[in-house]
Motif scaffolding. Structure first.
Motif, PDB file in Angstrom:
ATOM      1  N   ASN A   1       0.935  -1.019   0.208  1.00  0.00           N
ATOM      2  CA  ASN A   1      -0.054  -0.070   0.065  1.00  0.00           C
ATOM      3  C   ASN A   1       0.693   1.010  -0.162  1.00  0.00           C
ATOM      4  O   ASN A   1       0.339   2.331   0.219  1.00  0.00           O
ATOM      5  N   ASP A   2       2.101   1.086  -0.287  1.00  0.00           N
ATOM      6  CA  ASP A   2       3.215   2.175  -0.025  1.00  0.00           C
ATOM      7  C   ASP A   2       3.062   2.982  -1.328  1.00  0.00           C
ATOM      8  O   ASP A   2       3.295   2.583  -2.543  1.00  0.00           O
ATOM      9  N   VAL A   3       2.458   4.310  -1.241  1.00  0.00           N
ATOM     10  CA  VAL A   3       2.014   5.031  -2.356  1.00  0.00           C
ATOM     11  C   VAL A   3       3.568   5.187  -3.255  1.00  0.00           C
ATOM     12  O   VAL A   3       3.347   5.375  -4.394  1.00  0.00           O
ATOM     13  N   GLU A   4       4.613   5.684  -2.599  1.00  0.00           N
ATOM     14  CA  GLU A   4       5.790   5.786  -3.416  1.00  0.00           C
ATOM     15  C   GLU A   4       6.203   4.444  -4.343  1.00  0.00           C
ATOM     16  O   GLU A   4       6.443   4.667  -5.244  1.00  0.00           O
ATOM     17  N   VAL A   5       6.079   3.249  -3.785  1.00  0.00           N
ATOM     18  CA  VAL A   5       6.291   2.103  -4.532  1.00  0.00           C
ATOM     19  C   VAL A   5       5.071   1.999  -5.659  1.00  0.00           C
ATOM     20  O   VAL A   5       5.659   1.552  -6.780  1.00  0.00           O
ATOM     21  N   ILE A   6       4.205   2.229  -5.224  1.00  0.00           N
ATOM     22  CA  ILE A   6       2.832   1.974  -6.384  1.00  0.00           C
ATOM     23  C   ILE A   6       3.140   3.122  -7.427  1.00  0.00           C
ATOM     24  O   ILE A   6       3.218   2.904  -8.629  1.00  0.00           O
ATOM     25  N   GLY A   7       3.744   4.401  -7.098  1.00  0.00           N
ATOM     26  CA  GLY A   7       3.793   5.362  -8.023  1.00  0.00           C
ATOM     27  C   GLY A   7       5.111   4.757  -9.056  1.00  0.00           C
ATOM     28  O   GLY A   7       5.133   5.160 -10.268  1.00  0.00           O
ATOM     29  N   ARG A   8       6.199   4.230  -8.446  1.00  0.00           N
ATOM     30  CA  ARG A   8       7.108   3.822  -9.331  1.00  0.00           C
ATOM     31  C   ARG A   8       6.935   2.803 -10.418  1.00  0.00           C
ATOM     32  O   ARG A   8       7.480   2.409 -11.307  1.00  0.00           O
ATOM     33  N   GLN A   9       6.041   1.622  -9.543  1.00  0.00           N
ATOM     34  CA  GLN A   9       5.453   0.649 -10.520  1.00  0.00           C
ATOM     35  C   GLN A   9       4.690   1.127 -11.751  1.00  0.00           C
ATOM     36  O   GLN A   9       4.676   0.616 -12.757  1.00  0.00           O
ATOM     37  N   LEU A  10       3.811   2.088 -11.301  1.00  0.00           N
ATOM     38  CA  LEU A  10       3.017   2.524 -12.575  1.00  0.00           C
ATOM     39  C   LEU A  10       4.062   3.221 -13.374  1.00  0.00           C
ATOM     40  O   LEU A  10       3.522   3.216 -14.691  1.00  0.00           O
ATOM     41  N   GLU A  11       5.056   4.073 -13.181  1.00  0.00           N
ATOM     42  CA  GLU A  11       6.004   4.771 -14.033  1.00  0.00           C
ATOM     43  C   GLU A  11       6.723   3.241 -14.924  1.00  0.00           C
ATOM     44  O   GLU A  11       6.967   3.686 -16.109  1.00  0.00           O
ATOM     45  N   ALA A  12       6.961   2.263 -14.341  1.00  0.00           N
ATOM     46  CA  ALA A  12       7.571   1.168 -14.854  1.00  0.00           C
ATOM     47  C   ALA A  12       6.643   0.659 -15.800  1.00  0.00           C
ATOM     48  O   ALA A  12       6.980   0.151 -16.925  1.00  0.00           O
ATOM     49  N   LEU A  13       5.373   0.427 -15.575  1.00  0.00           N
ATOM     50  CA  LEU A  13       4.091   0.022 -16.352  1.00  0.00           C
ATOM     51  C   LEU A  13       4.235   1.051 -17.554  1.00  0.00           C
ATOM     52  O   LEU A  13       3.797   0.493 -18.760  1.00  0.00           O
ATOM     53  N   ASP A  14       4.052   2.298 -17.418  1.00  0.00           N
ATOM     54  CA  ASP A  14       4.266   3.288 -18.550  1.00  0.00           C
ATOM     55  C   ASP A  14       5.189   2.982 -19.617  1.00  0.00           C
ATOM     56  O   ASP A  14       5.143   2.760 -20.761  1.00  0.00           O
ATOM     57  N   LEU A  15       6.531   2.786 -19.053  1.00  0.00           N
ATOM     58  CA  LEU A  15       7.777   2.523 -19.764  1.00  0.00           C
ATOM     59  C   LEU A  15       7.490   1.068 -20.426  1.00  0.00           C
ATOM     60  O   LEU A  15       7.701   1.182 -21.731  1.00  0.00           O
ATOM     61  N   LEU A  16       7.134   0.209 -19.927  1.00  0.00           N
ATOM     62  CA  LEU A  16       7.043  -1.053 -20.579  1.00  0.00           C
ATOM     63  C   LEU A  16       5.715  -1.080 -21.537  1.00  0.00           C
ATOM     64  O   LEU A  16       5.830  -1.547 -22.601  1.00  0.00           O
ATOM     65  N   ASP A  17       4.782  -0.259 -21.306  1.00  0.00           N
ATOM     66  CA  ASP A  17       3.809   0.050 -22.249  1.00  0.00           C
ATOM     67  C   ASP A  17       4.362   0.646 -23.824  1.00  0.00           C
ATOM     68  O   ASP A  17       4.016   0.153 -24.845  1.00  0.00           O
ATOM     69  N   ARG A  18       5.154   1.867 -23.318  1.00  0.00           N
ATOM     70  CA  ARG A  18       5.690   2.380 -24.612  1.00  0.00           C
ATOM     71  C   ARG A  18       6.725   1.411 -25.397  1.00  0.00           C
ATOM     72  O   ARG A  18       6.595   1.417 -26.581  1.00  0.00           O
ATOM     73  N   ALA A  19       7.478   0.613 -24.695  1.00  0.00           N
ATOM     74  CA  ALA A  19       8.426  -0.444 -25.264  1.00  0.00           C
ATOM     75  C   ALA A  19       7.699  -1.256 -25.975  1.00  0.00           C
ATOM     76  O   ALA A  19       7.997  -1.592 -27.121  1.00  0.00           O
ATOM     77  N   LEU A  20       6.488  -2.008 -25.456  1.00  0.00           N
ATOM     78  CA  LEU A  20       5.818  -2.887 -26.266  1.00  0.00           C
ATOM     79  C   LEU A  20       5.259  -2.370 -27.441  1.00  0.00           C
ATOM     80  O   LEU A  20       5.038  -3.093 -28.345  1.00  0.00           O
ATOM     81  N   ARG A  21       4.742  -1.305 -27.420  1.00  0.00           N
ATOM     82  CA  ARG A  21       3.942  -0.834 -28.449  1.00  0.00           C
ATOM     83  C   ARG A  21       4.851  -0.445 -29.581  1.00  0.00           C
ATOM     84  O   ARG A  21       4.803  -1.169 -30.798  1.00  0.00           O
ATOM     85  N   ARG A  22       6.279  -0.191 -29.444  1.00  0.00           N
ATOM     86  CA  ARG A  22       7.190  -0.106 -30.237  1.00  0.00           C
ATOM     87  C   ARG A  22       7.813  -1.272 -30.785  1.00  0.00           C
ATOM     88  O   ARG A  22       7.900  -1.325 -32.150  1.00  0.00           O
ATOM     89  N   ALA A  23       7.673  -2.308 -29.835  1.00  0.00           N
ATOM     90  CA  ALA A  23       7.966  -3.630 -30.257  1.00  0.00           C
ATOM     91  C   ALA A  23       7.203  -4.299 -31.484  1.00  0.00           C
ATOM     92  O   ALA A  23       7.548  -4.740 -32.248  1.00  0.00           O
ATOM     93  N   ILE A  24       6.022  -4.087 -31.032  1.00  0.00           N
ATOM     94  CA  ILE A  24       4.797  -4.628 -31.804  1.00  0.00           C
ATOM     95  C   ILE A  24       4.853  -4.059 -33.078  1.00  0.00           C
ATOM     96  O   ILE A  24       4.753  -4.842 -34.286  1.00  0.00           O
ATOM     97  N   GLU A  25       4.879  -2.855 -33.179  1.00  0.00           N
ATOM     98  CA  GLU A  25       4.982  -1.959 -34.615  1.00  0.00           C
ATOM     99  C   GLU A  25       6.017  -2.324 -35.374  1.00  0.00           C
ATOM    100  O   GLU A  25       6.129  -2.432 -36.592  1.00  0.00           O
ATOM    101  N   ALA A  26       7.459  -2.729 -34.557  1.00  0.00           N
ATOM    102  CA  ALA A  26       8.655  -2.870 -35.365  1.00  0.00           C
ATOM    103  C   ALA A  26       8.636  -4.547 -35.987  1.00  0.00           C
ATOM    104  O   ALA A  26       9.440  -4.926 -36.789  1.00  0.00           O
ATOM    105  N   GLY A  27       7.338  -5.389 -35.535  1.00  0.00           N
ATOM    106  CA  GLY A  27       7.151  -6.661 -35.746  1.00  0.00           C
ATOM    107  C   GLY A  27       8.018  -7.620 -35.081  1.00  0.00           C
ATOM    108  O   GLY A  27       8.217  -8.795 -35.425  1.00  0.00           O
TER     109      GLY A  27
END
Length: 135
Positions: free
Chosen positions: A18-44
């Motif tokens: 329930n640590d807000v700091e940890v949750i915030g960092r995890q959300l930033e990591a998920l955003d980075l992961l989302d951007r990376a996966l979108r680029r990977a899928i577009e690249a084939g």
């Protein structure tokens, strides 16, 4: 997903805090992961076989965070060489290029026509350090 195979749940552990700091960092990591996966899928890219998120070890540590905080997102993906090359180029294009900490590309085991890419991306946070005498 354009026929790209991803691990169930993206291979991520359920968040048990329930640590807000940890949750915030995890959300930033998920955003980075989302951007990376979108680029990977577009690249084939055909497959992403591993995803791992590692928060900065100093988060919650006794000495506290330093000036630069790094949350790492590690991916292993497999595709033909042109798709891996296109993905690496895509990480540096656009309004928000991805910060690449390291990568290792090699022939996929047992497959001459595929490349396995291990890449570590970083979500960076900058902190101001308190001057001595300040509280």
């Amino acid at each position: 997903r354009a026929r790209c195979v991803l691990p169930d749940g993206l291979g991520l552990e359920p968040l048990k805090t329930n640590d807000v700091e940890v949750i915030g960092r995890q959300l930033e990591a998920l955003d980075l992961l989302d951007r990376a996966l979108r680029r990977a899928i577009e690249a084939g890219v055909d497959r992403v076989s591993r995803v791992e998120v590692q928060l900065d070890p100093s988060l919650g540590g006794r000495s506290g965070l330093g000036r630069v905080e790094r949350t790492r997102v590690q991916l292993r993906m497999v595709a033909d060489p042109p798709a891996i090359t296109a993905f690496l180029h895509a990480t540096q294009r656009g309004a928000t290029p991805l910060v690449v900490d390291s990568y290792d590309a090699r022939a996929a085991s047992g497959r001459e026509d595929e490349v396995a890419l291990d890449i570590t991306l970083v979500a960076v946070r900058l902190h101001e350090l308190a001057e001595e005498g300040e509280e």
